[in-house]
Design a protein around this motif. Structure first.
Motif, PDB file in Angstrom:
ATOM      1  N   ALA A   1      11.558   5.466   6.041  1.00  0.00           N
ATOM      2  CA  ALA A   1      10.907   5.790   7.450  1.00  0.00           C
ATOM      3  C   ALA A   1       9.490   5.181   7.076  1.00  0.00           C
ATOM      4  O   ALA A   1       8.971   4.891   7.996  1.00  0.00           O
ATOM      5  N   ASN A   2       8.699   5.673   5.958  1.00  0.00           N
ATOM      6  CA  ASN A   2       7.275   5.347   5.784  1.00  0.00           C
ATOM      7  C   ASN A   2       7.341   3.711   5.567  1.00  0.00           C
ATOM      8  O   ASN A   2       6.174   3.237   5.935  1.00  0.00           O
ATOM      9  N   ILE A   3       8.388   3.082   5.054  1.00  0.00           N
ATOM     10  CA  ILE A   3       8.092   1.585   5.181  1.00  0.00           C
ATOM     11  C   ILE A   3       7.985   0.965   6.677  1.00  0.00           C
ATOM     12  O   ILE A   3       7.402   0.205   6.952  1.00  0.00           O
ATOM     13  N   ARG A   4       9.237   1.533   7.412  1.00  0.00           N
ATOM     14  CA  ARG A   4       9.022   0.925   9.006  1.00  0.00           C
ATOM     15  C   ARG A   4       7.802   1.489   9.428  1.00  0.00           C
ATOM     16  O   ARG A   4       7.252   0.612  10.210  1.00  0.00           O
ATOM     17  N   GLU A   5       7.105   2.759   9.121  1.00  0.00           N
ATOM     18  CA  GLU A   5       5.733   2.771   9.798  1.00  0.00           C
ATOM     19  C   GLU A   5       4.827   2.039   9.225  1.00  0.00           C
ATOM     20  O   GLU A   5       4.008   1.549  10.002  1.00  0.00           O
TER      21      GLU A   5
ATOM     22  N   GLY B   1       1.026  -2.909  -0.789  1.00  0.00           N
ATOM     23  CA  GLY B   1       1.585  -1.804  -0.809  1.00  0.00           C
ATOM     24  C   GLY B   1       2.793  -1.777  -0.250  1.00  0.00           C
ATOM     25  O   GLY B   1       3.740  -0.958  -0.692  1.00  0.00           O
ATOM     26  N   LEU B   2       3.163  -2.473   0.818  1.00  0.00           N
ATOM     27  CA  LEU B   2       4.691  -2.633   1.319  1.00  0.00           C
ATOM     28  C   LEU B   2       5.608  -3.346   0.203  1.00  0.00           C
ATOM     29  O   LEU B   2       6.803  -2.737   0.015  1.00  0.00           O
ATOM     30  N   ALA B   3       4.948  -4.256  -0.519  1.00  0.00           N
ATOM     31  CA  ALA B   3       5.968  -4.934  -1.642  1.00  0.00           C
ATOM     32  C   ALA B   3       6.146  -3.680  -2.693  1.00  0.00           C
ATOM     33  O   ALA B   3       7.358  -3.624  -3.144  1.00  0.00           O
ATOM     34  N   GLN B   4       5.307  -2.683  -3.030  1.00  0.00           N
ATOM     35  CA  GLN B   4       5.467  -1.820  -3.839  1.00  0.00           C
ATOM     36  C   GLN B   4       6.453  -0.675  -3.234  1.00  0.00           C
ATOM     37  O   GLN B   4       7.354  -0.456  -4.165  1.00  0.00           O
ATOM     38  N   MET B   5       6.286  -0.534  -2.246  1.00  0.00           N
ATOM     39  CA  MET B   5       7.399   0.612  -1.662  1.00  0.00           C
ATOM     40  C   MET B   5       8.544  -0.051  -1.676  1.00  0.00           C
ATOM     41  O   MET B   5       9.592   0.661  -1.730  1.00  0.00           O
ATOM     42  N   GLN B   6       8.759  -1.267  -1.189  1.00  0.00           N
ATOM     43  CA  GLN B   6      10.297  -1.788  -1.001  1.00  0.00           C
ATOM     44  C   GLN B   6      10.715  -2.124  -2.501  1.00  0.00           C
ATOM     45  O   GLN B   6      11.992  -1.719  -2.758  1.00  0.00           O
ATOM     46  N   SER B   7      10.132  -2.075  -3.415  1.00  0.00           N
ATOM     47  CA  SER B   7      10.395  -2.292  -4.775  1.00  0.00           C
ATOM     48  C   SER B   7      10.735  -0.787  -5.201  1.00  0.00           C
ATOM     49  O   SER B   7      11.982  -0.650  -5.908  1.00  0.00           O
ATOM     50  N   LYS B   8      10.133   0.044  -4.978  1.00  0.00           N
ATOM     51  CA  LYS B   8      10.319   1.607  -5.197  1.00  0.00           C
ATOM     52  C   LYS B   8      11.659   2.021  -4.582  1.00  0.00           C
ATOM     53  O   LYS B   8      12.386   2.785  -5.058  1.00  0.00           O
ATOM     54  N   LEU B   9      11.701   1.505  -3.194  1.00  0.00           N
ATOM     55  CA  LEU B   9      13.006   1.980  -2.493  1.00  0.00           C
ATOM     56  C   LEU B   9      14.250   1.109  -3.213  1.00  0.00           C
ATOM     57  O   LEU B   9      15.292   1.822  -3.427  1.00  0.00           O
TER      58      LEU B   9
END
Length: 243
Positions: free
Chosen positions: A40-44, A137-145
């Motif tokens: 959800a946070n990634i989409r936002e 930040g998105l790249a980090q979030m996607q990696s974390k996901l």
């Protein structure tokens, strides 16, 4: 709004998953919830990044337009100045003045466009930096996901394996508690006793027959004795003894 998203991006990217799992009562449910929250946070964040990029592109379009306007009015000013020079060389001071004035107007608009373009440049640079920050930040979030999803899948697989192993262990304990081979052993022992009993009966029957045959032999011998005695008495001794 964007700052809140940036903060969540940084917070989620730095989250220590192992520490969170150690504190969770149900790690699998927590991982599922974390995956949903991250998604959800990634989409936002993607929406915010897209909006920021869109604003940046509009600013770049405006800057490009201002640069083009400056160039356009610069060309107009040059053309008007040359025309004024032609009229002045021809002795037409009135028209020369007229075109010089037009050149001045064009130069003013050129300067205004240049000022506008120059004023936009810091904002465009800042927005570019923001976009790069968001993308990172998105790249980090996607990696974390991906890490979360992998851990969740690993946990589910391990949980299922452990459950299967537990069922096998329970089954084995049940077999040990009620071992069917022990019942078979008792049944076999009972059959052996029955077989031994039959052998005893057979031996007993055989002993009884031997005794009967022995008594018959004793009876035959006694009969022979009685016959020979009778023969002696009748004077037939030689015949009785087979001479």
């Amino acid at each position: 709004m964007k700052q809140n998203i940036f903060g969540r991006v940084a917070q989620l990217a730095k989250a220590n998953i192992n520490a969170l799992l150690d504190q969770a009562e149900d790690p699998q449910k927590m991982l599922d919830q974390m995956v949903r929250d991250y998604s959800a946070n990634i989409r936002e964040a993607e929406t915010a990044v897209a909006q920021t990029i869109g604003n940046l592109r509009l600013a770049e379009d405006d800057h490009r337009k201002a640069v083009q306007d400056a160039s356009h009015w610069g060309g107009k000013a040059l053309a008007a100045s040359r025309k004024a020079d032609e009229y002045r060389a021809a002795g037409n001071a009135v028209d020369a003045e007229k075109f010089d004035n037009l050149a001045k107007v064009a130069i003013g608009r050129q300067m205004s466009a240049e000022t506008s373009a120059k004023a936009m440049e810091p904002g465009i640079a800042s927005q570019n930096a923001t976009v790069e920050q968001l993308k990172g930040g998105l790249a980090q979030m996607q990696s974390k996901l991906r890490e979360l999803a992998a851990k969740r899948n690993e946990l589910i697989a391990r949980s299922r394996t452990a459950a299967a192993q537990s069922q096998v262990n329970e089954a084995l304990r049940g077999l040990n508690a009620a071992d069917p081979t022990s019942a078979l052993g008792r049944f076999e022992e009972r059959i052996r006793r029955d077989e031994a009993k039959v052998r005893g009966q057979q031996e007993l029957a055989a002993s009884s027959l031997d005794a009967q045959f022995a008594s018959l032999e004793d009876l035959g011998e006694q009969t022979e004795i009685e016959a020979r005695l009778a023969a002696l008495k009748s004077g037939s001794q030689q015949k009785a003894i087979g001479y």
